[in-house]
Design a protein around this motif. Structure first.
Motif, PDB file in Angstrom:
ATOM      1  N   GLY A 103      -8.529   2.391   9.909  1.00 10.61           N
ATOM      2  CA  GLY A 103      -9.169   1.994  11.158  1.00 10.61           C
ATOM      3  C   GLY A 103      -9.436   3.172  12.073  1.00 10.61           C
ATOM      4  O   GLY A 103      -9.054   4.311  11.789  1.00 10.61           O
ATOM      5  N   PRO A 104     -10.084   2.915  13.225  1.00 11.82           N
ATOM      6  CA  PRO A 104     -10.372   3.978  14.186  1.00 11.82           C
ATOM      7  C   PRO A 104      -9.101   4.633  14.720  1.00 11.82           C
ATOM      8  O   PRO A 104      -9.123   5.776  15.166  1.00 11.82           O
ATOM      9  N   ASP A 105      -7.970   3.895  14.655  1.00  9.64           N
ATOM     10  CA  ASP A 105      -6.692   4.453  15.098  1.00  9.64           C
ATOM     11  C   ASP A 105      -6.000   5.256  13.992  1.00  9.64           C
ATOM     12  O   ASP A 105      -4.862   5.681  14.136  1.00  9.64           O
ATOM     13  N   LEU A 106      -6.695   5.442  12.854  1.00 10.45           N
ATOM     14  CA  LEU A 106      -6.239   6.188  11.679  1.00 10.45           C
ATOM     15  C   LEU A 106      -5.111   5.501  10.916  1.00 10.45           C
ATOM     16  O   LEU A 106      -4.505   6.090  10.037  1.00 10.45           O
ATOM     17  N   GLY A 147     -14.966   6.197  -0.835  1.00 13.04           N
ATOM     18  CA  GLY A 147     -15.617   6.786   0.332  1.00 13.04           C
ATOM     19  C   GLY A 147     -14.578   7.146   1.368  1.00 13.04           C
ATOM     20  O   GLY A 147     -13.389   6.842   1.211  1.00 13.04           O
ATOM     21  N   PRO A 148     -14.991   7.789   2.450  1.00 13.34           N
ATOM     22  CA  PRO A 148     -14.033   8.167   3.484  1.00 13.34           C
ATOM     23  C   PRO A 148     -13.398   6.927   4.126  1.00 13.34           C
ATOM     24  O   PRO A 148     -14.073   5.947   4.409  1.00 13.34           O
TER      25      PRO A 148
END
Length: 129
Positions: free
Chosen positions: A113-116, A87-88
């Protein structure tokens, strides 16, 4: 002086292949496989991956490193590393490791994570032979 790159093929060669085989792009799974192997084999300290792990992965490394599944006189070599994207933002990766004539397997999960930034969320090791 301008340097030009010689792009001609050797005489008699008509194909476009690279002489050393195709180059595959390296991804985060390759970087993690190398670092995880270094920690488990005792070449790097466990805390070198402290900021690169989440959840139970760091505890799994702490358990694996002292047990030393790959701590032998011969240096382990990363032979193949592959990945699957379920998945992504998720990579499930595997690596084949050889130590002399012995083969081991390593599987690990990376999550973005949200910080890539990619972080290791789980790791497992199993000897194959």
């Amino acid at each position: 002086m301008t340097r030009t790159r010689n792009t001609t093929r050797p005489p008699g060669r008509h194909d476009q292949r690279h002489p050393h085989g195709p180059r595959t792009p390296r991804g985060p799974h390759d970087w993690f496989a190398e670092r995880l192997l270094a920690v488990v084999s005792g070449q790097r300290p466990v805390h070198s991956l402290l900021g690169h792990t989440i959840g139970p992965a760091y505890d799994q490394l702490v358990t694996l490193a002292p047990a030393g599944p790959l701590r032998e006189r011969l240096r382990p070599v990363l032979r193949r590393c592959g990945r699957f994207h379920p998945g992504p933002g998720v990579i499930e990766a595997f690596a084949r490791i050889t130590t002399g004539d012995r083969v081991s397997a390593m599987a690990f999960r990376l999550e973005q994570g949200p910080d890539l930034r990619w972080r290791c969320a789980a790791i497992e090791m199993a000897p194959l032979a």
